[in-house]
Design an enzyme around this catalytic site. Structure first.
Site, PDB file in Angstrom:
ATOM      1  N   GLN A   1       0.962  -1.118   0.010  1.00 21.83           N
ATOM      2  CA  GLN A   1      -0.014  -0.053  -0.009  1.00 21.83           C
ATOM      3  C   GLN A   1       0.920   1.191   0.019  1.00 21.83           C
ATOM      4  OE1 GLN A   1      -3.591  -0.690   0.313  1.00 21.83           O
ATOM      5  NE2 GLN A   1      -3.773   1.147  -0.473  1.00 21.83           N
TER       6      GLN A   1
ATOM      7  N   LYS B   1       1.996   1.895  -3.763  1.00 22.64           N
ATOM      8  CA  LYS B   1       0.651   2.131  -4.355  1.00 22.64           C
ATOM      9  C   LYS B   1       0.296   3.655  -4.004  1.00 22.64           C
ATOM     10  CE  LYS B   1      -2.768  -0.791  -3.776  1.00 22.64           C
ATOM     11  NZ  LYS B   1      -3.831  -1.873  -3.538  1.00 22.64           N
TER      12      LYS B   1
ATOM     13  N   LYS C   1      -2.700  -0.963   6.650  1.00 21.93           N
ATOM     14  CA  LYS C   1      -3.588  -1.955   6.359  1.00 21.93           C
ATOM     15  C   LYS C   1      -4.165  -2.522   7.536  1.00 21.93           C
ATOM     16  CE  LYS C   1      -5.531  -3.821   2.407  1.00 21.93           C
ATOM     17  NZ  LYS C   1      -5.446  -3.471   0.890  1.00 21.93           N
TER      18      LYS C   1
ATOM     19  N   GLY D   1     -12.651   0.135   2.687  1.00 20.08           N
ATOM     20  CA  GLY D   1     -12.772  -1.123   2.537  1.00 20.08           C
ATOM     21  C   GLY D   1     -11.735  -2.121   1.865  1.00 20.08           C
ATOM     22  N   ASP D   2     -11.957  -3.266   1.865  1.00 13.32           N
ATOM     23  CA  ASP D   2     -11.036  -4.274   1.213  1.00 13.32           C
ATOM     24  C   ASP D   2     -11.880  -5.546   1.221  1.00 13.32           C
ATOM     25  OD1 ASP D   2      -8.288  -4.445   0.286  1.00 13.32           O
ATOM     26  OD2 ASP D   2      -8.483  -6.393   1.204  1.00 13.32           O
TER      27      ASP D   2
ATOM     28  N   SER E   1     -10.771   7.010  -3.067  1.00 17.31           N
ATOM     29  CA  SER E   1     -10.809   7.419  -1.672  1.00 17.31           C
ATOM     30  C   SER E   1     -10.274   8.833  -1.229  1.00 17.31           C
ATOM     31  CB  SER E   1     -10.044   6.327  -0.852  1.00 17.31           C
ATOM     32  OG  SER E   1     -10.849   5.250  -0.586  1.00 17.31           O
TER      33      SER E   1
HETATM   34  N1  GLU Z   1      -8.411  -1.695   0.138  1.00 14.42           N
HETATM   35  C1  GLU Z   1      -8.258  -0.965  -1.216  1.00 14.42           C
HETATM   36  C2  GLU Z   1      -6.620  -1.071  -1.573  1.00 14.42           C
HETATM   37  O1  GLU Z   1      -6.218  -2.239  -1.447  1.00 14.42           O
HETATM   38  C3  GLU Z   1      -8.519   0.490  -1.024  1.00 14.42           C
HETATM   39  C4  GLU Z   1      -7.795   1.188   0.153  1.00 14.42           C
HETATM   40  C5  GLU Z   1      -8.304   2.623   0.457  1.00 14.42           C
HETATM   41  O2  GLU Z   1      -9.234   3.086  -0.164  1.00 14.42           O
HETATM   42  O3  GLU Z   1      -7.745   3.173   1.368  1.00 14.42           O
HETATM   43  O4  GLU Z   1      -6.024  -0.230  -2.242  1.00 14.42           O
END
Ligand code: GLU
Length: 445
Positions: free
Chosen positions: A112, A115, A127, A166-167, A377
């Site tokens: 993350q 990303k 996370k 979410g996830d 987001s």
């Molecule tokens: N769970 C999503 C991801 O893997 C979205 C995370 C978010 O919106 O903070 O990127």
């Protein structure tokens, strides 16, 4: 292999021997950073850069005790892994799934960071989640769990600090329960969570964002190679919001999306999936895919794994980590597949990724191609901060702009180190540069 990288990986391996997913993610990233690490080895060594990048800033772990509908008490494990906030506030989803453990959340938190950096937006990486399984639970049981989970989570998160979303297993229903409890505990919700239902300050396009974003990214990548989605045969894996909306956008661009799957089996529908039926089954009825052929009046259901056996041009794995292995990759290549773009986080094993790249398949890593969710987001946070609600068109246009930008960032980064079209290297190097710059500016190195 660069000596410094080797040493750090060896140490990580010893200290985290029980965390295979985390080690896999760290290996993939660190090895691909070789060109840039070798160039600056002395400096990075003295800064202890790789050591700092691979250890989370903070890990919160707690028990979550909740009552089922019979009044029986259950205890699950809850977590929030706050990996790195040099680039901006901690940001990342909450996964509710029986496979959740510290290894999985450390891998996801680590990914993350890269990303979120790649989006070009000021977000750090985190996370969280729990090994609680929402599948088969009543709304009331899910609510009970979410309340108990939030009671433990709330001191660690909030606007300007850490903004969960979410996830897998956490959709608008769960974010509603979590947000309501957070509001009760703290007196304000604002943009403390994203992926909220619209009536709580959610954003249009958030549900579609990861899937649409994946297709926008893929479209840009294909464009570079003189290709597009028109009349291409596409397979998406999974059947959650990423898969459904990737299928929807690909179909809008003229593709025929012939397959998707869930944890029990897969569908082959030669004429193209009936998305209205799929949405009704998955989003409304929360039913199994085995009901698709009857509901759609077409398509074949196959029990078990093996969706990669469907002959396709473009394969979009949108289910979960390590779903596509070497055997699957070989079958895809043998069947003429020319692009694999990840909609999930690390759905392709290291061996499968290598095989695809060596056989000329354009491969996009999830940390770039699935960044649409977290990007949207951020747009939700922007709207909350400004007290605005944007139209679908405006939000979608911003999302597309971000995804196209991500593609070019990593394309350039790969070219810079002489590895054009290696999007794994491009993504890791582009994300790394942003994180390291931010750490340097903040005096963390
Ligand atoms: N769970 C999503 C991801 O893997 C979205 C995370 C978010 O919106 O903070 O990127």
């Amino acid at each position: 292999m660069n000596k410094y990288i080797e040493e750090v990986l060896e140490k990580l391996g010893k200290e985290n021997a029980d965390q295979p997913e985390f080690l896999q993610a760290a290996k993939e990233v660190l090895e691909s950073l070789e060109p840039i690490i070798t160039k600056n080895e002395e400096k990075y060594r003295s800064q202890k850069l790789l050591e700092k990048l691979t250890v989370p800033n903070e890990i919160h772990m707690f028990d979550v005790s909740w009552l089922d509908d019979k009044g029986v008490e259950h205890v699950n494990k809850g977590y929030r892994v706050q990996f790195n906030n040099a680039v901006g506030v901690y940001k990342g989803g909450l996964r509710l799934h029986p496979t959740v453990n510290l290894s999985v959340l450390k891998f996801l938190g680590f990914e993350q960071c890269f990303k979120n950096a790649l989006t070009g937006l000021p977000m750090g990486g985190a996370k969280g989640g729990s090994d609680f399984d929402p599948k088969g639970k009543s709304d009331n049981e899910v609510r009970n769990f979410c309340i108990a989970f939030t009671d433990k989570l709330y001191p660690f998160v909030g606007v300007g600090k850490d903004v969960p979303a979410g996830d897998i297993g956490t959709g608008a229903r769960e974010i509603r329960f979590i947000g309501e409890e957070y509001l009760k505990k703290t007196g304000s919700l604002g943009g403390a969570f994203t992926g909220k239902p619209l009536d709580m300050g959610g954003s249009l396009v958030r549900t579609e964002a990861t899937g649409y974003g994946l297709v926008y990214f893929t479209e840009e990548m294909l464009k570079k190679h003189g290709k597009d989605f028109k009349d291409k045969t596409v397979v998406v894996t999974g059947s959650g919001n990423v898969a459904i909306y990737a299928a929807e956008k690909a179909a809008q661009l003229g593709a025929i999306v012939v397959g998707c799957c869930d944890s029990t089996g897969w569908i082959y529908d030669e004429k193209g999936l009936d998305l209205a039926v799929l949405k009704d089954l998955k989003e409304v009825k929360r039913a199994r895919l085995s009901e698709y052929p009857l509901a759609a009046g077409r398509g074949i259901y196959h029990e078990g794994k093996g969706i990669w056996n469907i002959k396709c041009d473009i394969y979009l794995p949108c289910a979960t980590q390590n779903e596509l292995d070497l055997e699957g990759a070989k079958t895809l290549v043998a069947n003429g597949c020319f692009a694999v773009c990840e909609g999930a986080n690390m759905p392709t094993t290291l061996e499968a990724t290598k095989y695809l790249q060596e056989h000329g398949v354009y491969f996009a890593p999830g940390k770039a191609s699935n960044a649409g969710g977290v990007s949207c987001s951020y747009l939700e946070m922007e709207q909350n901060a400004a007290n605005e609600s944007w139209s679908f068109e405006k939000t979608d246009a911003r999302l597309k702009e971000i995804m196209v930008g991500i593609f070019h960032n990593l394309d350039e980064a790969a070219k810079d180190v002489g590895m054009e079209d290696n999007y794994v290297v491009g993504a890791n190097i582009a994300g790394f540069k942003i994180i390291v710059d931010a750490m340097e500016q903040k005096g963390l190195l």
